[in-house]
Scaffold this motif. Structure first.
Motif, PDB file in Angstrom:
ATOM      1  N   ALA A  73      51.165   7.260  71.638  1.00 38.48           N
ATOM      2  CA  ALA A  73      51.635   5.870  71.631  1.00 38.48           C
ATOM      3  C   ALA A  73      52.904   5.645  72.446  1.00 38.48           C
ATOM      4  O   ALA A  73      53.219   4.507  72.783  1.00 38.48           O
ATOM      5  N   ASN A  74      53.635   6.689  72.782  1.00 41.29           N
ATOM      6  CA  ASN A  74      54.903   6.494  73.485  1.00 41.29           C
ATOM      7  C   ASN A  74      55.065   7.566  74.554  1.00 41.29           C
ATOM      8  O   ASN A  74      55.178   8.748  74.235  1.00 41.29           O
ATOM      9  N   GLN A  75      55.109   7.141  75.813  1.00 42.80           N
ATOM     10  CA  GLN A  75      55.213   8.072  76.934  1.00 42.80           C
ATOM     11  C   GLN A  75      56.508   8.881  76.927  1.00 42.80           C
ATOM     12  O   GLN A  75      56.592   9.920  77.568  1.00 42.80           O
ATOM     13  N   ASN A  76      57.535   8.398  76.209  1.00 45.93           N
ATOM     14  CA  ASN A  76      58.796   9.133  76.140  1.00 45.93           C
ATOM     15  C   ASN A  76      58.766  10.262  75.126  1.00 45.93           C
ATOM     16  O   ASN A  76      59.688  11.075  75.075  1.00 45.93           O
ATOM     17  N   VAL A  77      57.733  10.315  74.306  1.00 39.29           N
ATOM     18  CA  VAL A  77      57.605  11.387  73.322  1.00 39.29           C
ATOM     19  C   VAL A  77      56.906  12.564  73.980  1.00 39.29           C
ATOM     20  O   VAL A  77      55.810  12.429  74.506  1.00 39.29           O
ATOM     21  N   TYR A  78      57.562  13.705  73.933  1.00 35.91           N
ATOM     22  CA  TYR A  78      56.955  14.927  74.464  1.00 35.91           C
ATOM     23  C   TYR A  78      56.078  15.582  73.404  1.00 35.91           C
ATOM     24  O   TYR A  78      54.982  16.052  73.685  1.00 35.91           O
ATOM     25  N   GLY A  79      56.571  15.624  72.166  1.00 36.18           N
ATOM     26  CA  GLY A  79      55.819  16.261  71.098  1.00 36.18           C
ATOM     27  C   GLY A  79      56.303  15.805  69.741  1.00 36.18           C
ATOM     28  O   GLY A  79      57.344  15.157  69.617  1.00 36.18           O
ATOM     29  N   ALA A  80      55.540  16.155  68.711  1.00 35.28           N
ATOM     30  CA  ALA A  80      55.906  15.816  67.339  1.00 35.28           C
ATOM     31  C   ALA A  80      55.314  16.860  66.407  1.00 35.28           C
ATOM     32  O   ALA A  80      54.254  17.413  66.682  1.00 35.28           O
ATOM     33  N   ALA A  81      56.032  17.130  65.308  1.00 37.19           N
ATOM     34  CA  ALA A  81      55.586  18.138  64.346  1.00 37.19           C
ATOM     35  C   ALA A  81      55.865  17.684  62.918  1.00 37.19           C
ATOM     36  O   ALA A  81      56.747  16.859  62.680  1.00 37.19           O
ATOM     37  N   ILE A  82      55.104  18.255  62.025  1.00 37.46           N
ATOM     38  CA  ILE A  82      55.367  18.184  60.589  1.00 37.46           C
ATOM     39  C   ILE A  82      55.458  19.639  60.152  1.00 37.46           C
ATOM     40  O   ILE A  82      54.456  20.358  60.152  1.00 37.46           O
ATOM     41  N   TYR A 101      51.714  18.123  71.426  1.00 36.18           N
ATOM     42  CA  TYR A 101      52.612  17.960  72.566  1.00 36.18           C
ATOM     43  C   TYR A 101      51.821  17.632  73.824  1.00 36.18           C
ATOM     44  O   TYR A 101      50.614  17.841  73.896  1.00 36.18           O
ATOM     45  N   ARG A 102      52.553  17.129  74.805  1.00 37.88           N
ATOM     46  CA  ARG A 102      51.953  16.780  76.091  1.00 37.88           C
ATOM     47  C   ARG A 102      51.858  18.014  76.978  1.00 37.88           C
ATOM     48  O   ARG A 102      52.790  18.804  77.072  1.00 37.88           O
ATOM     49  N   ASP A 103      50.727  18.111  77.655  1.00 38.19           N
ATOM     50  CA  ASP A 103      50.537  19.130  78.673  1.00 38.19           C
ATOM     51  C   ASP A 103      49.884  18.403  79.840  1.00 38.19           C
ATOM     52  O   ASP A 103      48.663  18.254  79.867  1.00 38.19           O
ATOM     53  N   GLY A 104      50.716  17.898  80.741  1.00 38.56           N
ATOM     54  CA  GLY A 104      50.201  17.034  81.799  1.00 38.56           C
ATOM     55  C   GLY A 104      49.707  15.740  81.193  1.00 38.56           C
ATOM     56  O   GLY A 104      50.432  15.065  80.463  1.00 38.56           O
ATOM     57  N   ASN A 105      48.452  15.403  81.457  1.00 44.25           N
ATOM     58  CA  ASN A 105      47.859  14.177  80.912  1.00 44.25           C
ATOM     59  C   ASN A 105      47.102  14.411  79.614  1.00 44.25           C
ATOM     60  O   ASN A 105      46.458  13.498  79.104  1.00 44.25           O
ATOM     61  N   GLN A 106      47.157  15.620  79.097  1.00 42.70           N
ATOM     62  CA  GLN A 106      46.430  15.946  77.871  1.00 42.70           C
ATOM     63  C   GLN A 106      47.393  16.136  76.713  1.00 42.70           C
ATOM     64  O   GLN A 106      48.564  16.464  76.904  1.00 42.70           O
ATOM     65  N   LEU A 107      46.872  15.949  75.515  1.00 44.87           N
ATOM     66  CA  LEU A 107      47.610  16.291  74.305  1.00 44.87           C
ATOM     67  C   LEU A 107      47.043  17.600  73.778  1.00 44.87           C
ATOM     68  O   LEU A 107      45.839  17.776  73.702  1.00 44.87           O
ATOM     69  N   LYS A 108      47.937  18.514  73.443  1.00 41.64           N
ATOM     70  CA  LYS A 108      47.539  19.810  72.904  1.00 41.64           C
ATOM     71  C   LYS A 108      47.988  19.886  71.452  1.00 41.64           C
ATOM     72  O   LYS A 108      49.012  19.318  71.074  1.00 41.64           O
ATOM     73  N   ARG A 109      47.213  20.618  70.673  1.00 43.69           N
ATOM     74  CA  ARG A 109      47.517  20.833  69.263  1.00 43.69           C
ATOM     75  C   ARG A 109      47.781  22.317  69.041  1.00 43.69           C
ATOM     76  O   ARG A 109      47.059  23.151  69.569  1.00 43.69           O
ATOM     77  N   GLN A 110      48.799  22.582  68.242  1.00 43.54           N
ATOM     78  CA  GLN A 110      49.107  23.966  67.916  1.00 43.54           C
ATOM     79  C   GLN A 110      49.704  24.015  66.512  1.00 43.54           C
ATOM     80  O   GLN A 110      50.445  23.112  66.117  1.00 43.54           O
ATOM     81  N   GLU A 111      49.400  25.060  65.802  1.00 48.56           N
ATOM     82  CA  GLU A 111      49.990  25.269  64.495  1.00 48.56           C
ATOM     83  C   GLU A 111      51.092  26.287  64.685  1.00 48.56           C
ATOM     84  O   GLU A 111      50.841  27.492  64.739  1.00 48.56           O
ATOM     85  N   ILE A 112      52.326  25.814  64.852  1.00 51.85           N
ATOM     86  CA  ILE A 112      53.416  26.706  65.242  1.00 51.85           C
ATOM     87  C   ILE A 112      53.829  27.675  64.137  1.00 51.85           C
ATOM     88  O   ILE A 112      54.379  28.731  64.419  1.00 51.85           O
TER      89      ILE A 112
END
Length: 183
Positions: A73-82, A101-112
Motif C-alpha cells: 500500500a505504500n511505496q515508501n515502505v521497504y518491509g514490515a514484520a510482526i 519486504y520488497r525485492d525489486g517489483n516483487q514482495l517476498k515473505r520470510q519467517e525471520i
C-alpha cells in the motif's frame, strides 16, 4: 565611491539576510514534510500492533497477508514484520516473526525467527528499545545485512496481551530512496 561601497554592502546584507530567511523556510518545509511522512509510516506499525492485540489467535497466513497489504500500500515502505517473543505465538515455537519486504517489483515473505536470526538476543535496537521502553520509536539508520542488504531505519512498537508483552510490530524504510526524494 564611499556611497557606492556603502550601498553595495547594505544591499548585499539585505539580500543575504533575505536568502537565509528563504532557505530557512525551505528547510523547515522539507523537515515538516519528512516528519509528517515518518509519522504516517509509523502508524502502519501501530495499526498492525493493535490488530494483533485484538486478534490473538491470528493465523500465520493472515499475518503474512496483513504485512503484504501494508508493504504493497505504500511505496515508501521497504518491509514490515510482526515479531513474537519466546513462545508467544504458539507453545511449540520459540520464535516467530513473519516479514514481508520488497525485492525489486516483487514482495517476498520470510519467517525471520526460523530463517534468519534470533532477534531477541540483545543485538537489535528495533526489538530491544521498544520492549524496554514500552513505546514505539525509530531506530538509528543501520545496514540490514543478510535480509534486505539495504541502509534502513525501522519503526517498532510493542504489542501485548492482557498487559503482558507479546512482541513487536515493525515497519522498515529504505533510506537511499528517501534521500533521493529529499534531494
Amino acid at each position: 565611491l564611499v556611497i557606492g561601497a556603502y550601498l553595495y554592502h547594505a544591499f548585499h546584507a539585505r539580500a543575504t539576510g533575505s536568502a537565509r530567511a528563504n532557505m530557512q523556510l525551505l528547510v523547515d518545509h522539507y523537515a515538516n514534510d519528512l516528519a509528517a511522512g515518518l509519522d504516517e509510516l509509523s502508524q502502519i506499525a501501530h495499526v498492525a500492533a493493535s490488530f494483533i492485540e485484538l486478534t490473538p489467535d491470528i493465523s500465520e497466513r493472515q499475518i503474512f497477508d496483513l504485512l503484504s497489504a501494508e508493504v504493497a500500500a505504500n511505496q515508501n515502505v521497504y518491509g514490515a514484520a510482526i515479531a513474537f517473543d519466546h513462545f508467544m505465538y504458539s507453545d511449540d515455537q520459540r520464535l516467530f516473526a513473519p516479514y514481508v519486504y520488497r525485492d525489486g517489483n516483487q514482495l517476498k515473505r520470510q519467517e525471520i525467527g526460523a530463517d534468519a536470526y534470533d532477534y531477541t538476543n540483545g543485538e537489535w535496537d528495533w526489538w530491544n528499545e521498544p520492549k524496554a521502553r514500552g513505546t514505539g520509536l525509530w531506530t538509528d539508520p543501520y545496514f540490514d545485512e543478510g535480509l534486505g542488504n539495504v541502509l534502513m531505519s525501522t519503526f517498532s512498537v510493542p504489542f501485548s496481551e492482557n498487559a503482558a508483552f507479546r512482541g513487536i510490530a515493525t515497519v522498515d524504510i529504505a533510506l537511499t530512496p528517501l534521500r533521493e526524494q529529499v534531494l
